[in-house]
Design a protein around this motif. Structure first.
Motif, short mmCIF file in Angstrom:
data_model
loop_
_atom_site.label_atom_id
_atom_site.label_comp_id
_atom_site.label_asym_id
_atom_site.label_seq_id
_atom_site.Cartn_x
_atom_site.Cartn_y
_atom_site.Cartn_z
N LEU A 61 74.71 69.19 89.91
CA LEU A 61 73.68 70.05 89.49
C LEU A 61 73.23 69.74 87.88
O LEU A 61 74.06 69.79 86.85
CB LEU A 61 73.83 71.22 89.35
CG LEU A 61 72.62 72.22 90.13
CD1 LEU A 61 72.11 71.99 91.41
CD2 LEU A 61 73.28 73.59 90.42
N MET A 62 71.92 69.33 87.75
CA MET A 62 71.67 68.99 86.35
C MET A 62 70.29 69.93 86.10
O MET A 62 69.57 70.50 86.79
CB MET A 62 70.90 67.48 86.38
CG MET A 62 71.91 66.43 86.94
SD MET A 62 73.22 66.15 85.84
CE MET A 62 72.52 65.41 84.46
N TYR A 63 70.40 70.09 84.56
CA TYR A 63 69.34 71.12 83.98
C TYR A 63 68.81 70.36 82.64
O TYR A 63 69.74 70.14 82.09
CB TYR A 63 69.72 72.56 83.73
CG TYR A 63 68.48 73.23 83.02
CD1 TYR A 63 67.41 73.61 83.88
CD2 TYR A 63 68.61 73.37 81.60
CE1 TYR A 63 66.39 74.49 82.94
CE2 TYR A 63 67.51 74.10 81.00
CZ TYR A 63 66.53 74.68 81.60
OH TYR A 63 65.39 75.24 81.10
N ASP A 64 67.64 69.56 82.56
CA ASP A 64 67.15 69.47 81.36
C ASP A 64 67.79 68.17 80.94
O ASP A 64 68.16 67.85 79.99
CB ASP A 64 67.01 70.24 80.40
CG ASP A 64 66.18 69.99 79.23
OD1 ASP A 64 65.33 69.06 79.33
OD2 ASP A 64 66.44 70.48 78.04
N GLY A 65 68.39 67.30 81.82
CA GLY A 65 69.12 65.94 81.75
C GLY A 65 70.78 66.31 81.32
O GLY A 65 71.25 65.24 81.19
N ASN A 66 71.24 67.48 81.61
CA ASN A 66 72.58 67.78 81.21
C ASN A 66 73.10 68.56 82.63
O ASN A 66 72.30 68.98 83.13
CB ASN A 66 72.77 68.53 80.08
CG ASN A 66 72.28 68.09 78.71
OD1 ASN A 66 72.54 67.01 78.39
ND2 ASN A 66 71.52 68.71 78.02
N LEU A 67 74.52 68.08 82.59
CA LEU A 67 75.12 69.09 83.72
C LEU A 67 74.95 70.30 83.44
O LEU A 67 75.22 71.15 82.27
CB LEU A 67 76.55 68.55 83.53
CG LEU A 67 76.83 67.06 84.19
CD1 LEU A 67 78.24 66.73 84.08
CD2 LEU A 67 76.74 67.09 85.81
N ALA A 68 74.54 71.21 84.51
CA ALA A 68 74.61 72.65 84.48
C ALA A 68 75.79 73.35 84.36
O ALA A 68 76.80 72.97 84.72
CB ALA A 68 73.64 73.12 85.55
N ASN A 69 75.63 74.51 83.78
CA ASN A 69 76.80 75.31 83.92
C ASN A 69 76.55 76.01 85.28
O ASN A 69 75.77 76.78 85.49
CB ASN A 69 76.60 76.49 82.82
CG ASN A 69 78.02 77.42 82.78
OD1 ASN A 69 78.93 77.33 83.60
ND2 ASN A 69 77.85 78.36 81.73
N THR A 70 77.75 76.22 86.13
CA THR A 70 77.75 76.52 87.53
C THR A 70 78.63 77.44 87.91
O THR A 70 79.46 77.26 88.78
CB THR A 70 77.94 75.15 88.62
OG1 THR A 70 79.00 74.44 88.12
CG2 THR A 70 76.61 74.20 88.32
N PRO A 71 78.50 78.73 87.51
CA PRO A 71 79.53 79.70 87.93
C PRO A 71 79.25 80.50 89.30
O PRO A 71 78.13 80.13 89.66
CB PRO A 71 79.19 80.86 86.63
CG PRO A 71 77.98 80.54 86.17
CD PRO A 71 77.41 79.06 86.43
N PHE A 72 80.21 80.80 89.75
CA PHE A 72 80.16 81.46 91.05
C PHE A 72 81.10 82.87 91.27
O PHE A 72 82.04 82.72 90.48
CB PHE A 72 80.22 80.52 92.27
CG PHE A 72 81.64 79.68 92.10
CD1 PHE A 72 82.71 80.28 92.67
CD2 PHE A 72 81.94 78.50 91.29
CE1 PHE A 72 83.93 79.74 92.50
CE2 PHE A 72 82.91 77.84 91.39
CZ PHE A 72 84.08 78.39 91.80
N PHE A 73 80.75 83.46 92.16
CA PHE A 73 81.85 84.62 92.55
C PHE A 73 81.46 84.81 93.68
O PHE A 73 80.56 84.65 94.46
CB PHE A 73 81.15 85.65 91.33
CG PHE A 73 80.02 86.13 91.54
CD1 PHE A 73 79.61 87.26 92.20
CD2 PHE A 73 78.79 85.59 90.98
CE1 PHE A 73 78.23 87.95 92.66
CE2 PHE A 73 77.58 85.88 90.98
CZ PHE A 73 77.13 86.82 91.82
#
Length: 314
Positions: free
Chosen positions: A159-171
């Motif tokens: 998952l990418m955001y603005d050309g960078n790997l996104a922070n992808t937390p989950f719970f």
């Protein structure tokens, strides 16, 4: 006769190569594939309970001991499936598990990108023997293959955001909505937005109560979604997550109440509330929503991309 066989051989080669030639003509030459990235080995630190549980099929044979810590090398696939095994319920829907696989892969690649390819990962995961102990011998193969299928069906996807790997937390379960990433983590996470999760409210684990010895404590600040940001304990102030961790609370959404000389803590939801609610994602999957749609719902304005060696080059 020899000339006839030679011509036949030429025709056979042309027939075999023709689809590839057409593909290259239309799409251009192929680049490094994601499968190469997913086959990369990573260094993983085991906890003291895991050293004896590592299967020979997991460890490539190289291990470095450092005091009580043992560091081994595992394929990213084995490590990430181990994370999924510990963090999700194996009877979740397949599309939800595929969404989870993308989030786990993105998080691991992001850590490697930040710290370099020699980094030692110490994220909590299960070895295959731990999976067998948790699920039982009869269910182990079915559950493991289900997780591996979700991993391979999303091979190389991040998952990418603005050309960078996104922070992808989950719970596991929200208190009824997810949290605002900008409010909790800062301006760099605009894609983590408040999302209503009404089905989470109906879950069996939604409300839990813990009773502790009385103490001088009060909630100081909560965020918009109702999760605790800070707690005063005596003369000190700690974060809601630290308080949750110290007292083993199910969620960082909680209230404190004096009751019969004790401190009663009531929690809502399970987990920190940031990113993807696994429960809501699973309910979405039950209704026929695909993993791409699930991820788009929880991580707005992000894109699913194919990982390449660039991800691991730092």
């Amino acid at each position: 006769m020899r000339q006839t066989f030679k011509q036949f051989g030429y025709y056979l080669v042309i027939i075999i190569l023709l689809p590839y030639v057409i593909t290259v003509f239309i799409n251009g030459p192929s680049i490094t594939t994601s499968s190469h990235v997913d086959g990369t080995y990573v260094k993983v630190k085991l906890d003291e309970n895991q050293s004896e549980d590592v299967d020979d099929t997991e460890n490539d044979g190289s291990a470095v001991s450092s005091g009580k810590d043992e560091i081994i090398e595992l394929p990213i696939e084995d490590y990430c499936i181990g994370i999924m095994a510990k963090e999700v319920l194996p009877d979740y829907e397949k599309e939800m598990l595929k969404a989870q696989a993308v989030l786990v892969r993105t998080d691991v690649y992001r850590k490697i990108g930040q710290e370099g390819s020699d980094t030692v990962l110490n994220g909590s995961f299960w070895t295959r023997k731990q999976m067998e102990k948790a699920w039982g011998v009869t269910k182990y193969s079915r559950y493991y293959n289900k997780l591996r299928s979700a991993w391979r069906d999303t091979e190389g996807q991040v998952l990418m955001y603005d050309g960078n790997l996104a922070n992808t937390p989950f719970f596991r379960l929200s208190n009824g909505s997810t949290r605002d990433g900008k409010e909790v983590l800062g301006e760099s996470y605009p894609y983590l937005k408040i999302l209503e999760c009404p089905l989470d409210i109906e879950a069996e684990e939604q409300i839990q109560t813990v009773t502790l010895e009385d103490m001088d404590a009060e909630v100081v600040k909560c965020d918009t979604a109702g999760y605790v940001l800070s707690v005063r304990v005596g003369k000190e102030e700690v974060s809601g997550e630290e308080f949750r961790s110290n007292y083993h609370l199910a969620s960082s959404c909680f209230t404190l109440q004096k009751y019969n000389g004790k401190l009663r803590i009531t929690t809502r939801g399970v987990g920190h509330g940031l990113g993807m609610s696994q429960n809501t994602a699973n309910e979405m999957a039950k209704k026929g929503r695909g993993y791409e749609e699930i991820l788009e719902q929880f991580f707005e304005e992000t894109d699913i991309k194919e990982a390449t060696d660039i991800v691991l080059s730092n």
